[in-house]
Design a protein around this motif. Structure first.
Motif, PDB file in Angstrom:
ATOM      1  N   GLU A  21       0.754  -1.276   0.113  1.00 55.19           N
ATOM      2  CA  GLU A  21       0.028  -0.039  -0.371  1.00 55.19           C
ATOM      3  C   GLU A  21       1.289   0.892   0.272  1.00 55.19           C
ATOM      4  OE1 GLU A  21      -3.658   1.842   2.161  1.00 55.19           O
ATOM      5  OE2 GLU A  21      -3.293  -0.042   2.574  1.00 55.19           O
ATOM      6  N   VAL A  22       0.183   2.476  -0.671  1.00 54.63           N
ATOM      7  CA  VAL A  22       1.232   3.607  -0.747  1.00 54.63           C
ATOM      8  C   VAL A  22       0.081   4.389  -0.466  1.00 54.63           C
ATOM      9  CG1 VAL A  22       2.328   4.953  -2.411  1.00 54.63           C
ATOM     10  CG2 VAL A  22       2.235   2.698  -3.006  1.00 54.63           C
ATOM     11  N   THR A  23       0.847   5.289   0.377  1.00 57.37           N
ATOM     12  CA  THR A  23       0.666   6.228   1.042  1.00 57.37           C
ATOM     13  C   THR A  23       0.927   7.827  -0.085  1.00 57.37           C
ATOM     14  OG1 THR A  23       2.046   6.891   2.735  1.00 57.37           O
ATOM     15  CG2 THR A  23       0.564   5.767   3.362  1.00 57.37           C
ATOM     16  N   SER A  24      -0.478   8.518   0.842  1.00 54.69           N
ATOM     17  CA  SER A  24      -0.647   9.531   0.261  1.00 54.69           C
ATOM     18  C   SER A  24       0.786  10.492   0.740  1.00 54.69           C
ATOM     19  CB  SER A  24      -0.984  10.845   0.255  1.00 54.69           C
ATOM     20  OG  SER A  24      -1.965  10.663   1.707  1.00 54.69           O
ATOM     21  N   ALA A  25       1.585  10.311   1.846  1.00 59.13           N
ATOM     22  CA  ALA A  25       2.507  10.982   2.880  1.00 59.13           C
ATOM     23  C   ALA A  25       3.915  10.280   2.024  1.00 59.13           C
ATOM     24  CB  ALA A  25       2.064  10.548   3.965  1.00 59.13           C
ATOM     25  N   GLN A  26       4.211   9.281   1.920  1.00 56.82           N
ATOM     26  CA  GLN A  26       4.531   8.508   0.882  1.00 56.82           C
ATOM     27  C   GLN A  26       5.120   9.292   0.230  1.00 56.82           C
ATOM     28  OE1 GLN A  26       3.208   4.832   1.172  1.00 56.82           O
ATOM     29  NE2 GLN A  26       4.887   3.971   2.846  1.00 56.82           N
ATOM     30  N   VAL A  27       4.411   9.553  -0.929  1.00 56.30           N
ATOM     31  CA  VAL A  27       4.044  10.255  -2.659  1.00 56.30           C
ATOM     32  C   VAL A  27       4.795  11.870  -2.092  1.00 56.30           C
ATOM     33  CG1 VAL A  27       2.845  11.011  -4.108  1.00 56.30           C
ATOM     34  CG2 VAL A  27       1.896   9.178  -3.360  1.00 56.30           C
ATOM     35  N   ALA A  28       3.997  12.330  -1.655  1.00 52.80           N
ATOM     36  CA  ALA A  28       4.043  13.783  -0.676  1.00 52.80           C
ATOM     37  C   ALA A  28       5.723  13.375  -0.516  1.00 52.80           C
ATOM     38  CB  ALA A  28       3.451  14.374   0.390  1.00 52.80           C
ATOM     39  N   ARG A  29       6.512  13.011   0.315  1.00 49.11           N
ATOM     40  CA  ARG A  29       7.789  12.772   0.384  1.00 49.11           C
ATOM     41  C   ARG A  29       8.608  12.730  -1.075  1.00 49.11           C
ATOM     42  NH1 ARG A  29       6.267   9.851   5.169  1.00 49.11           N
ATOM     43  NH2 ARG A  29       7.023   7.981   4.357  1.00 49.11           N
ATOM     44  N   SER A  30       8.312  11.763  -1.993  1.00 45.35           N
ATOM     45  CA  SER A  30       9.076  11.874  -2.763  1.00 45.35           C
ATOM     46  C   SER A  30       8.984  12.745  -3.491  1.00 45.35           C
ATOM     47  CB  SER A  30       7.625  10.491  -3.712  1.00 45.35           C
ATOM     48  OG  SER A  30       8.097   8.917  -2.917  1.00 45.35           O
ATOM     49  N   VAL A  31       7.959  14.029  -4.390  1.00 45.62           N
ATOM     50  CA  VAL A  31       8.198  15.075  -4.604  1.00 45.62           C
ATOM     51  C   VAL A  31       8.493  16.052  -3.963  1.00 45.62           C
ATOM     52  CG1 VAL A  31       6.691  16.945  -5.116  1.00 45.62           C
ATOM     53  CG2 VAL A  31       5.225  14.593  -5.407  1.00 45.62           C
ATOM     54  N   VAL A  32       8.472  16.132  -2.973  1.00 44.77           N
ATOM     55  CA  VAL A  32      10.467  16.798  -2.145  1.00 44.77           C
ATOM     56  C   VAL A  32      10.703  16.786  -2.261  1.00 44.77           C
ATOM     57  CG1 VAL A  32      10.667  17.513   0.339  1.00 44.77           C
ATOM     58  CG2 VAL A  32       8.168  17.795   0.038  1.00 44.77           C
ATOM     59  N   ALA A  33      11.135  14.764  -2.202  1.00 50.31           N
ATOM     60  CA  ALA A  33      13.079  14.737  -2.530  1.00 50.31           C
ATOM     61  C   ALA A  33      13.268  15.227  -3.676  1.00 50.31           C
ATOM     62  CB  ALA A  33      12.850  13.235  -2.345  1.00 50.31           C
ATOM     63  N   LEU A  34      12.286  14.665  -4.960  1.00 47.98           N
ATOM     64  CA  LEU A  34      12.558  16.241  -6.096  1.00 47.98           C
ATOM     65  C   LEU A  34      12.670  16.979  -6.908  1.00 47.98           C
ATOM     66  CD1 LEU A  34      10.277  13.077  -7.928  1.00 47.98           C
ATOM     67  CD2 LEU A  34      12.639  12.637  -8.343  1.00 47.98           C
ATOM     68  N   CYS A  35      12.532  17.236  -5.835  1.00 39.65           N
ATOM     69  CA  CYS A  35      12.679  19.018  -5.993  1.00 39.65           C
ATOM     70  C   CYS A  35      13.597  19.552  -5.264  1.00 39.65           C
ATOM     71  CB  CYS A  35      11.014  19.701  -5.394  1.00 39.65           C
ATOM     72  SG  CYS A  35       9.231  19.536  -6.559  1.00 39.65           S
ATOM     73  N   SER A  36      13.971  18.682  -4.463  1.00 39.07           N
ATOM     74  CA  SER A  36      15.495  18.717  -3.314  1.00 39.07           C
ATOM     75  C   SER A  36      16.524  19.138  -4.562  1.00 39.07           C
ATOM     76  CB  SER A  36      15.459  18.400  -2.771  1.00 39.07           C
ATOM     77  OG  SER A  36      15.683  16.835  -3.431  1.00 39.07           O
ATOM     78  N   ASP A  37      17.507  19.719  -4.101  1.00 39.42           N
ATOM     79  CA  ASP A  37      19.228  19.534  -4.388  1.00 39.42           C
ATOM     80  C   ASP A  37      19.619  18.041  -5.238  1.00 39.42           C
ATOM     81  OD1 ASP A  37      19.120  22.339  -5.199  1.00 39.42           O
ATOM     82  OD2 ASP A  37      19.897  23.045  -3.311  1.00 39.42           O
ATOM     83  N   ASP A  38      19.080  17.594  -4.387  1.00 42.05           N
ATOM     84  CA  ASP A  38      19.767  16.270  -4.899  1.00 42.05           C
ATOM     85  C   ASP A  38      18.930  15.445  -6.477  1.00 42.05           C
ATOM     86  OD1 ASP A  38      20.517  15.647  -1.683  1.00 42.05           O
ATOM     87  OD2 ASP A  38      19.011  14.738  -1.094  1.00 42.05           O
ATOM     88  N   PHE A  39      17.990  15.881  -6.418  1.00 40.36           N
ATOM     89  CA  PHE A  39      18.109  15.806  -7.969  1.00 40.36           C
ATOM     90  C   PHE A  39      18.206  16.940  -9.208  1.00 40.36           C
ATOM     91  CE2 PHE A  39      16.238  12.027  -5.108  1.00 40.36           C
ATOM     92  CZ  PHE A  39      15.751  11.216  -6.139  1.00 40.36           C
ATOM     93  N   ARG A  40      18.398  17.728  -8.749  1.00 43.45           N
ATOM     94  CA  ARG A  40      18.614  19.014  -9.307  1.00 43.45           C
ATOM     95  C   ARG A  40      18.838  18.570 -10.818  1.00 43.45           C
ATOM     96  NH1 ARG A  40      22.570  22.023  -9.812  1.00 43.45           N
ATOM     97  NH2 ARG A  40      24.825  21.814  -8.366  1.00 43.45           N
TER      98      ARG A  40
END
Length: 95
Positions: A43-62
């Motif tokens: 099961e995938v939660t909305s919080a997990q999806v949100a954390r993925s979005v935040v990570a993809l918007c971070s400098d780690d993935f720039r």
């Protein structure tokens, strides 16, 4: 460009227990099995999806565009930044 395409995220206002049970019955599976009908088999939660979005918007993935072999000259590193996280919403801004 990085993107997130969540499917089968059931802890939102769109899905009630009755609706999940109805859809599960259409597929001949239990509600628990229906909630885990994805490539991860969990099961995938909305919080997990949100954390993925935040990570993809971070400098780690720039500088990662998610497309192997893509023309890197067209990339615009760091094009999105997380402005605010409020409840279930994540607000991003183009930089």
């Amino acid at each position: 460009m990085n993107s997130v395409h969540p499917d089968a995220v059931f802890d939102t206002g769109l899905w009630t227990d009755d609706l999940v049970a109805e859809r599960a019955a259409q597929y001949g599976v239990s509600p628990g099995e229906y909630r885990t009908r994805n490539l991860l088999s969990m099961e995938v939660t909305s919080a997990q999806v949100a954390r993925s979005v935040v990570a993809l918007c971070s400098d780690d993935f720039r500088v990662h565009n998610g497309c192997p072999g893509a023309d890197r000259r067209r990339q615009r590193p760091g094009a999105l930044r997380v402005e605010e996280i409020k409840g279930d919403s994540i607000f991003v801004r183009a930089s």
